[in-house]
Motif scaffolding. Structure first.
Motif, PDB file in Angstrom:
ATOM      1  N   ASP A   1     -37.426 -12.409  23.686  1.00  0.00           N
ATOM      2  CA  ASP A   1     -36.676 -13.652  23.540  1.00  0.00           C
ATOM      3  C   ASP A   1     -37.499 -14.838  24.034  1.00  0.00           C
ATOM      4  OD1 ASP A   1     -34.087 -15.252  23.221  1.00  0.00           O
ATOM      5  OD2 ASP A   1     -34.533 -15.515  25.366  1.00  0.00           O
ATOM      6  N   LEU A   2     -38.132 -14.668  25.178  1.00  0.00           N
ATOM      7  CA  LEU A   2     -38.954 -15.753  25.718  1.00  0.00           C
ATOM      8  C   LEU A   2     -40.138 -16.040  24.805  1.00  0.00           C
ATOM      9  CD1 LEU A   2     -39.522 -17.723  28.046  1.00  0.00           C
ATOM     10  CD2 LEU A   2     -40.854 -15.884  29.139  1.00  0.00           C
ATOM     11  N   PHE A   3     -40.754 -14.982  24.310  1.00  0.00           N
ATOM     12  CA  PHE A   3     -41.905 -15.188  23.423  1.00  0.00           C
ATOM     13  C   PHE A   3     -41.476 -15.850  22.122  1.00  0.00           C
ATOM     14  CE2 PHE A   3     -44.902 -13.821  20.125  1.00  0.00           C
ATOM     15  CZ  PHE A   3     -46.081 -14.261  20.681  1.00  0.00           C
ATOM     16  N   ASP A   4     -40.319 -15.476  21.586  1.00  0.00           N
ATOM     17  CA  ASP A   4     -39.839 -16.071  20.342  1.00  0.00           C
ATOM     18  C   ASP A   4     -39.583 -17.569  20.508  1.00  0.00           C
ATOM     19  OD1 ASP A   4     -38.640 -15.707  17.551  1.00  0.00           O
ATOM     20  OD2 ASP A   4     -36.966 -16.597  18.654  1.00  0.00           O
ATOM     21  N   ARG A   5     -39.111 -17.968  21.711  1.00  0.00           N
ATOM     22  CA  ARG A   5     -38.786 -19.384  21.938  1.00  0.00           C
ATOM     23  C   ARG A   5     -39.981 -20.208  22.374  1.00  0.00           C
ATOM     24  NH1 ARG A   5     -36.133 -19.911  26.095  1.00  0.00           N
ATOM     25  NH2 ARG A   5     -35.875 -17.774  26.868  1.00  0.00           N
ATOM     26  N   THR A   6     -40.929 -19.606  23.131  1.00  0.00           N
ATOM     27  CA  THR A   6     -42.016 -20.397  23.734  1.00  0.00           C
ATOM     28  C   THR A   6     -43.400 -19.963  23.303  1.00  0.00           C
ATOM     29  OG1 THR A   6     -42.224 -18.942  25.659  1.00  0.00           O
ATOM     30  CG2 THR A   6     -40.559 -20.698  25.759  1.00  0.00           C
ATOM     31  N   ALA A   7     -43.518 -18.841  22.608  1.00  0.00           N
ATOM     32  CA  ALA A   7     -44.819 -18.279  22.236  1.00  0.00           C
ATOM     33  C   ALA A   7     -45.623 -17.875  23.459  1.00  0.00           C
ATOM     34  CB  ALA A   7     -45.622 -19.247  21.366  1.00  0.00           C
ATOM     35  N   ASP A   8     -44.972 -17.622  24.574  1.00  0.00           N
ATOM     36  CA  ASP A   8     -45.662 -17.171  25.781  1.00  0.00           C
ATOM     37  C   ASP A   8     -44.751 -16.215  26.537  1.00  0.00           C
ATOM     38  OD1 ASP A   8     -47.687 -16.874  27.544  1.00  0.00           O
ATOM     39  OD2 ASP A   8     -47.701 -18.946  28.281  1.00  0.00           O
ATOM     40  N   LEU A   9     -45.327 -15.544  27.547  1.00  0.00           N
ATOM     41  CA  LEU A   9     -44.598 -14.579  28.365  1.00  0.00           C
ATOM     42  C   LEU A   9     -44.665 -14.993  29.829  1.00  0.00           C
ATOM     43  CD1 LEU A   9     -45.753 -11.273  26.630  1.00  0.00           C
ATOM     44  CD2 LEU A   9     -43.523 -12.366  26.439  1.00  0.00           C
ATOM     45  N   PRO A  10     -43.803 -14.461  30.675  1.00  0.00           N
ATOM     46  CA  PRO A  10     -43.762 -14.880  32.087  1.00  0.00           C
ATOM     47  C   PRO A  10     -45.102 -14.667  32.793  1.00  0.00           C
ATOM     48  CG  PRO A  10     -41.842 -13.555  31.534  1.00  0.00           C
ATOM     49  CD  PRO A  10     -42.761 -13.466  30.364  1.00  0.00           C
ATOM     50  N   ARG A  11     -45.455 -15.643  33.656  1.00  0.00           N
ATOM     51  CA  ARG A  11     -46.713 -15.588  34.392  1.00  0.00           C
ATOM     52  C   ARG A  11     -46.454 -15.749  35.896  1.00  0.00           C
ATOM     53  NH1 ARG A  11     -51.280 -16.724  31.047  1.00  0.00           N
ATOM     54  NH2 ARG A  11     -50.700 -17.262  28.898  1.00  0.00           N
ATOM     55  N   MET A  12     -47.420 -15.283  36.673  1.00  0.00           N
ATOM     56  CA  MET A  12     -47.366 -15.479  38.119  1.00  0.00           C
ATOM     57  C   MET A  12     -47.596 -16.947  38.440  1.00  0.00           C
ATOM     58  SD  MET A  12     -46.773 -12.431  39.176  1.00  0.00           S
ATOM     59  CE  MET A  12     -47.137 -12.510  40.930  1.00  0.00           C
ATOM     60  N   PRO A  13     -46.882 -17.525  39.428  1.00  0.00           N
ATOM     61  CA  PRO A  13     -46.984 -18.970  39.703  1.00  0.00           C
ATOM     62  C   PRO A  13     -48.386 -19.434  40.070  1.00  0.00           C
ATOM     63  CG  PRO A  13     -45.069 -18.007  40.788  1.00  0.00           C
ATOM     64  CD  PRO A  13     -45.881 -16.868  40.267  1.00  0.00           C
TER      65      PRO A  13
END
Length: 602
Positions: free
Chosen positions: A197-209
């Protein structure tokens, strides 16, 4: 479009996607000649209607001008400016390529194009440039793939397309279930659905801060590449699509690779799902013919069978239209996030590009993609190709489709015959085989025509007294020979040994051929009592020649006339005169019916 001054020329492709700077200061000639070469090049690749459009074409002209500079550097004394160029300098340029005959022809052609219309070139050099002649090397293309090799390549491409569709559709189903709050999702599926879902909306995946690395959840899901590929086409997938569409449409691979996503329905057929129109570009054709429209439609079954696309899913693999629409559907996410309007947009990751979102999407398909795809599927380089292990060559892919369908696509029938078929090695081999078989058939016919046995009056008299010995001599059964002597096996102008052994019918079936064809049949035998009819038939054929179309007369009467002439030669002039006198009214009527076709089966 060129830019720059002095000895530097920057060329920008008409599409605006690629550019290159060409430096003529590297040419080992005087500065005046360097600047002149740059001016010639700039004029050739400029914005005029006849200018080049692609980097590859611009590079050919640059190489030719560099070759001229090398030839001038070797020439003594060296010219200092373009006004000092002579015909000897042009001939020195041609001699520079004597050890490379293939390159010599193309380099001279490029130099002529670059210097055409140059106001600074002296008339003597201009005249020599267009007077000199070099032999064009004979080029024979490798031709179409053998059936086994063709099926190996197409099977690999079809497999990639099916796997890509199944992978992306599975990812979309999981995403839809997660968004709908499906309570039956496992913990792992729910976590992966959230990532998709995140990739579909932002073209990226969660990252470490702090580090910017992907989180452990991404690693548990298989990493960025696997998760992104659940919703995107990869470069290998796009390559497989492009190879299949090239095979199905007979278009150039490079043209298909630049197809847009936008398409149209024919005028008045917006609800017709059998055909779509796609605008394509072929810059080499020039500005007036560059833009074309390709019609994508379902292939007829017979054409699909010729192309060998009888796959597990014939409706998809036989249809350029369905394959194109599937491509657009599977490439929706990359197209949405990249902002590209092309049909071929895919996930492009190499090295550290996972962290560079701007460079994440690849538009189009190139030669390097085909090379990677071939290596990944175990296909060797072209120089190492062997039967059963073909190299993947996009030119041969289109060539194979053209040879199998033999229908011009985006070119004329003359171009298809003279360029694509005439220069193909496989077409030449097939042509030799066809011509050889036809020649052998004609030789066999000629031998039959010239070898119809003629039984003279002397032989007939002897055979009636010595039937067994005569039958052995002629290779016939005694009963058959007796029937021939007694006129029991007569046709119109000869006798037939066995009408149930016809060369134009199944064994045991009565011969259906015209009685005129009996004169060219291996079962025919000529006896003296046939001579009156044979003379009348020969005269009738000759009389009809001025009144018939030449092709009609040739097709119907030429072979029988040749055989009659050969048969009649076996009899004396006295026998000819007696035969003419013996011709009865019934026999003349038979001859007229025979020549007018009234004895033929309808």
């Amino acid at each position: 479009m060129p830019e720059g001054s002095g000895t530097l020329v920057r060329f920008l492709e008409e599409s605006g996607e690629r550019f290159k700077t060409y430096d003529f200061s590297t040419c080992d000639v005087t500065p005046e000649l360097q600047q002149w070469l740059a001016r010639c090049f700039s004029r050739r690749v400029g914005t005029a209607r006849t200018s080049v459009k692609r980097l590859s074409a611009a590079g050919q002209h640059f190489d030719a001008l560099q070759g001229l500079a090398r030839a001038l550097n070797r020439y003594q004394p060296q010219p200092a400016c373009p006004q000092e160029l002579t015909g000897a300098h042009i001939r020195a340029f041609v001699e520079y390529y004597d050890d490379r005959p293939k390159r010599q022809h193309s380099a001279l052609k490029s130099l002529r194009a670059a210097l055409r219309g140059d106001p600074e070139l002296p008339e003597e050099a201009r005249q020599a440039l267009f007077d000199v002649r070099v032999k064009k090397p004979e080029e024979v293309s490798p031709g179409a793939y053998e059936d086994e090799d063709w099926q190996a390549i197409m099977t690999a491409a079809r497999r990639d397309v099916r796997l890509a569709r199944e992978r992306i559709e599975a990812g979309r189903r999981l995403l839809a279930r997660w968004r709908d709050g499906d309570p039956d999702l496992s913990r792992h599926e729910a976590e992966e659905g959230a990532l998709l879902d995140l990739f579909d909306r932002t073209a990226d995946l969660p990252r470490m801060p702090r580090s910017g690395d992907y989180t452990k959840a991404v690693l548990r899901g298989g990493g960025f590449r696997r998760l992104a590929a659940r919703l995107c086409l990869t470069r290998a997938d796009a390559t497989a699509f492009c190879l299949l569409l090239t095979a199905l449409t007979q278009e150039n691979f490079g043209t298909v690779a630049t197809w847009p996503a936008a398409h149209f329905h024919p005028e008045g057929a917006r609800d017709d799902e059998r055909v779509l129109l796609v605008e394509e570009s072929k810059p080499r054709r020039g500005p007036e013919q560059e833009h074309m429209v390709a019609a994508l439609e379902h292939l007829p079954d017979d054409v699909a069978d010729l192309l060998g696309v009888g796959a597990d899913e014939p409706r998809l693999m036989r249809s350029p239209l369905r394959l194109y629409l599937l491509l657009l559907s599977l490439a929706e996410l990359p197209r949405r996030h990249s902002g590209a309007s092309a049909a071929f947009v895919s996930l492009y990751l190499s090295g550290s590009q996972e962290g560079q979102q701007a460079d994440r999407w690849g538009v189009g398909v190139g030669a390097h993609d085909v090379l990677r795809w071939a290596r990944a599927h175990g296909f060797p380089a072209a120089r190492h190709a062997t039967p059963g292990r073909p190299g993947v060559d996009v030119v041969r892919v289109r060539q194979t489709s053209l040879e199998r369908r033999q229908h011009p696509v985006a070119h004329s029938r003359r171009t298809l015959n003279d360029v694509y078929l005439k220069g193909s090695s496989t077409v030449r081999v097939d042509s030799r085989r066809v011509v050889g078989a036809a020649l052998c058939q004609e030789v066999a016919k000629a031998r039959v025509i010239q070898s119809v046995p003629v039984f003279t009056a002397e032989f007939v008299a002897w055979a009636r007294e010595n039937l067994g010995e005569a039958a052995a001599q002629t290779g016939l059964e005694s009963r058959t020979l007796k029937d021939l002597l007694d006129a029991q096996r007569d046709t119109a102008a000869v006798a037939c040994v066995d009408h149930l052994a016809s060369p134009v019918a199944e064994p045991g079936q009565p011969c259906p051929a015209s009685f005129l064809q009996c004169l060219t049949c291996e079962n025919a035998r000529a006896l003296p009592h046939h001579l009156p009819v044979q003379l009348a038939v020969r005269d009738g054929i000759r009389q009809r020649r001025p009144h018939l179309e030449p092709r009609v007369w040739q097709a119907r009467f030429r072979a029988p006339l040749q055989q009659l002439e050969e048969i009649i030669k076996h009899f004396t002039d006295a026998e000819h005169e007696q035969a003419r006198a013996d011709l009865g009214t019934g026999q003349q009527r038979l001859v007229d019916d025979l020549l007018d076709g009234r004895w033929d089966l309808r």
